[in-house]
Design an enzyme around this catalytic site. Structure first.
Site, mmCIF file in Angstrom:
data_model
loop_
_atom_site.group_PDB
_atom_site.id
_atom_site.type_symbol
_atom_site.label_atom_id
_atom_site.label_comp_id
_atom_site.label_asym_id
_atom_site.label_seq_id
_atom_site.Cartn_x
_atom_site.Cartn_y
_atom_site.Cartn_z
ATOM 1 N N ASP A 65 -27.911 15.984 89.312
ATOM 2 C CA ASP A 65 -28.675 15.937 90.555
ATOM 3 C C ASP A 65 -30.093 15.470 90.217
ATOM 4 O OD1 ASP A 65 -28.451 17.277 93.542
ATOM 5 O OD2 ASP A 65 -30.494 17.353 92.752
ATOM 6 N N ILE A 66 -30.631 14.554 91.025
ATOM 7 C CA ILE A 66 -31.985 14.046 90.781
ATOM 8 C C ILE A 66 -32.992 15.152 91.094
ATOM 9 C CG2 ILE A 66 -33.710 12.322 91.417
ATOM 10 C CD1 ILE A 66 -31.435 10.485 92.236
ATOM 11 N N GLU A 95 -28.124 12.897 96.577
ATOM 12 C CA GLU A 95 -28.602 12.555 95.232
ATOM 13 C C GLU A 95 -27.770 13.228 94.146
ATOM 14 O OE1 GLU A 95 -31.258 16.043 96.626
ATOM 15 O OE2 GLU A 95 -30.109 14.397 97.501
#
Length: 270
Positions: free
Chosen positions: A146-147, A189
């Site tokens: 996950d960003i 994301e």
């Protein structure tokens, strides 16, 4: 060839007709291979092969029927040419249809923004990798990432730039993935990568490689500005973790990485 064998069977052995049909068959095949060798098949090459086959048939007719009637020669040549022309256009239509179906399948299985596998394709891939693992008795890994602080990117630079970042991250994941790794976009994301023949240690090493690659990458926005990103990653493998719990446990490891300060890899626990 089928006609030749049929005539041999009916007549109980070789006759002038069956022998001529067999020779005709192989000569037509030889002529066809001379003209049709490339993958790209043009109408000119195809019809040249058909015309060559028609000439062989006419010569065979001269051998069996001496002399053949003009009407028979015209009928044989016309049928050959029209049949060859019809077959060419049918094959062209089938090839175009196959390409269209392939493009539709790709569109359905790929995320339009990142080019990675879609969430639906990920579910199918998970089942395929699981069954392969079960058959070969080899483990398989899962990496979920996950960003970090992606909302800040959208808020600061706008959603269009956020999409640009996601697209570039998709290219990075494709570039860093091995032949047995299948990167997918799970949504927003969040991304997931399935890895065949991969135990927990290999999954963790692969996840760390991805983390470092993202950390060292510069992501270009639409105005040319470059920014840096980090990702938090969870990694796990089956059968250390039962396949039915692998997604859940790896997701928990991902959020543990976020809670622990982000930009790190956490290994899923059984």
């Amino acid at each position: 060839m089928i006609i030749s064998l049929y005539r041999i069977y009916i007549t109980g052995g070789w006759t002038d007709v069956s022998l001529t049909a067999t020779v005709n068959c192989f000569m037509t095949l030889g002529i066809s291979l001379i003209f049709i060798r490339e993958k790209s098949l043009t109408l000119r090459k195809w019809m040249s092969a058909v015309l060559g086959g028609a000439v062989v048939s006419l010569l065979s007719t001269f051998y069996v029927v001496n002399p053949p009637g003009n009407e028979s020669m015209i009928i044989i040549t016309t049928v050959k040419l029209l049949g060859g022309l019809f077959t060419y256009f049918m094959m062209s239509h089938i090839k175009k249809t196959e390409r269209a179906v392939h493009l539709l399948e790709e569109a359905a299985n790929r995320d339009h923004l990142t080019g990675l596998y879609s969430p639906r394709a990920f579910d199918t891939l998970f089942e395929e990798v699981f069954h392969t693992s079960k058959t070969t008795k080899q483990p398989f890994g899962l990496v979920m990432l996950d960003i970090d602080h992606f909302k800040n990117i959208n808020d600061t630079y706008g959603h269009l730039n956020g999409d640009t970042v996601l697209s570039q991250l998709g290219m990075l994941l494709t570039r860093e993935s091995t032949t047995r790794a299948y990167p997918s976009r799970k949504g927003g994301e969040e991304f997931a990568i399935l890895i065949g023949n991969c135990d927990s240690q290999k999954a963790a090493s692969f996840a760390e490689k991805i983390r470092k690659a993202v950390e060292n990458e510069r992501f270009l926005l639409n105005d040319g500005t470059s920014i840096s990103l980090t990702v938090s990653i969870g990694a796990g493998s089956s059968p250390v973790i039962a396949s039915r719990h692998l997604l859940e446990k790896t997701d928990e490891a991902l959020y543990e990485a976020k809670r622990s300060g982000r930009n790190q890899v956490k290994l899923a626990k059984p």
